[in-house]
Design a protein around this motif. Sequence first.
Motif, PDB file in Angstrom:
ATOM      1  N   SER A   1       0.807  -1.220   0.000  1.00  0.00           N
ATOM      2  CA  SER A   1       0.000   0.000   0.000  1.00  0.00           C
ATOM      3  C   SER A   1       0.844   1.275   0.000  1.00  0.00           C
ATOM      4  N   PRO A   2       1.652   1.487  -1.035  1.00  0.00           N
ATOM      5  CA  PRO A   2       2.426   2.729  -1.101  1.00  0.00           C
ATOM      6  C   PRO A   2       1.497   3.934  -1.173  1.00  0.00           C
TER       7      PRO A   2
ATOM      8  N   LEU B   1      11.583   8.340   3.808  1.00  0.00           N
ATOM      9  CA  LEU B   1      10.460   8.269   2.870  1.00  0.00           C
ATOM     10  C   LEU B   1       9.940   6.835   2.770  1.00  0.00           C
ATOM     11  N   THR B   2      10.867   5.902   2.682  1.00  0.00           N
ATOM     12  CA  THR B   2      10.476   4.487   2.587  1.00  0.00           C
ATOM     13  C   THR B   2       9.668   4.065   3.809  1.00  0.00           C
ATOM     14  N   GLU B   3      10.069   4.518   4.982  1.00  0.00           N
ATOM     15  CA  GLU B   3       9.357   4.169   6.216  1.00  0.00           C
ATOM     16  C   GLU B   3       7.909   4.627   6.192  1.00  0.00           C
TER      17      GLU B   3
ATOM     18  N   TRP C   1      10.403   6.021  -4.243  1.00  0.00           N
ATOM     19  CA  TRP C   1      11.251   7.061  -4.815  1.00  0.00           C
ATOM     20  C   TRP C   1      12.197   6.498  -5.874  1.00  0.00           C
ATOM     21  N   GLY C   2      12.569   7.373  -6.810  1.00  0.00           N
ATOM     22  CA  GLY C   2      13.508   7.020  -7.864  1.00  0.00           C
ATOM     23  C   GLY C   2      14.094   8.286  -8.454  1.00  0.00           C
ATOM     24  N   PHE C   3      14.822   8.149  -9.572  1.00  0.00           N
ATOM     25  CA  PHE C   3      15.563   9.274 -10.120  1.00  0.00           C
ATOM     26  C   PHE C   3      15.389   9.355 -11.633  1.00  0.00           C
ATOM     27  N   PHE C   4      15.147  10.570 -12.111  1.00  0.00           N
ATOM     28  CA  PHE C   4      15.110  10.861 -13.547  1.00  0.00           C
ATOM     29  C   PHE C   4      15.965  12.091 -13.776  1.00  0.00           C
TER      30      PHE C   4
ATOM     31  N   SER D   1       8.333  13.578   4.371  1.00  0.00           N
ATOM     32  CA  SER D   1       7.225  12.653   4.135  1.00  0.00           C
ATOM     33  C   SER D   1       5.906  13.276   4.580  1.00  0.00           C
ATOM     34  N   GLU D   2       5.953  14.108   5.631  1.00  0.00           N
ATOM     35  CA  GLU D   2       4.733  14.777   6.106  1.00  0.00           C
ATOM     36  C   GLU D   2       4.172  15.711   5.036  1.00  0.00           C
TER      37      GLU D   2
END
Length: 263
Positions: free
Chosen positions: A3-4, A122-124, A129-132, A252-253
């Motif tokens: 559930s991301p 963020l993962t917690e 997340w990723g990069f472009f 994250s908030e």
Amino acid sequence: MSSPQAIVVFDIDGVVRDVAGSYRRALADTVEQLTNGAYRPTPDEIDDLKGEGIWNNDWEASRELVYRYFEAQGQSRRNLEVDYTELVAFFQSRYFGNDPERWDGYIADEPLLMSKDYLDSLTEQKILWGFFSGATRDSAAYVLQRRLGLLSPVLFAMEDAPGKPDPTGLFATVEQLYTEESLPVFYVGDTVADMQTIVNARMVRPDRAWFAVGVLPPHVSAASRQRIEQYSAQLKAAGAMMVLKNVEELTSEKVLMTRSNQY
């Protein structure tokens, strides 16, 4: 991850690492070299060029500044012979250095603007997340894996997709992170082209929530208040929903609050 809650995609140059003394220095060196020492662009002049939104590629930006210099001297770019292969080779020699095994060029001294702990936070909170990035894959992988210590991060770089503001690479990054189209996407960058990438993404795929987050590159954050306000206004005019002084201010908030306000 079960559930991301959201997806955050980061640009790299000016967001993950400070490139004022590396990529931008190599750009200025290259222009100076190809104008026979007659012209070296200032940081503000480079910002102004990138503010046009179409010069995300620093090799092409270098060539454009060379053209503009000679045009200002009354010459037509049609009559100018700028060897692009030679330009790229000189730029790379400054940025990476001349030792392919050691990389002893400007890249070796780039300050980091992001920590692995921040990404873990963020993962917690179930934020993917990723990069472009418009950086070359080797350069991007160097900072993400060797400097930040990430293991096989999701990354789309210069060789993988058209340059920004084309959103193709952003779409590919998002799809590799999560295939369902329900999650909001935040793209964090420091240039007009980054913000316009999100604007274009909305036009192509309007059913998803897309958010552009601007970050002031360090050389701007350290500038006068007027310059900070000018640069921030430029990013907002290009589509930024907010402009931060550092990438880690996108907590994250803030991500989750924006998400909750959207739905």
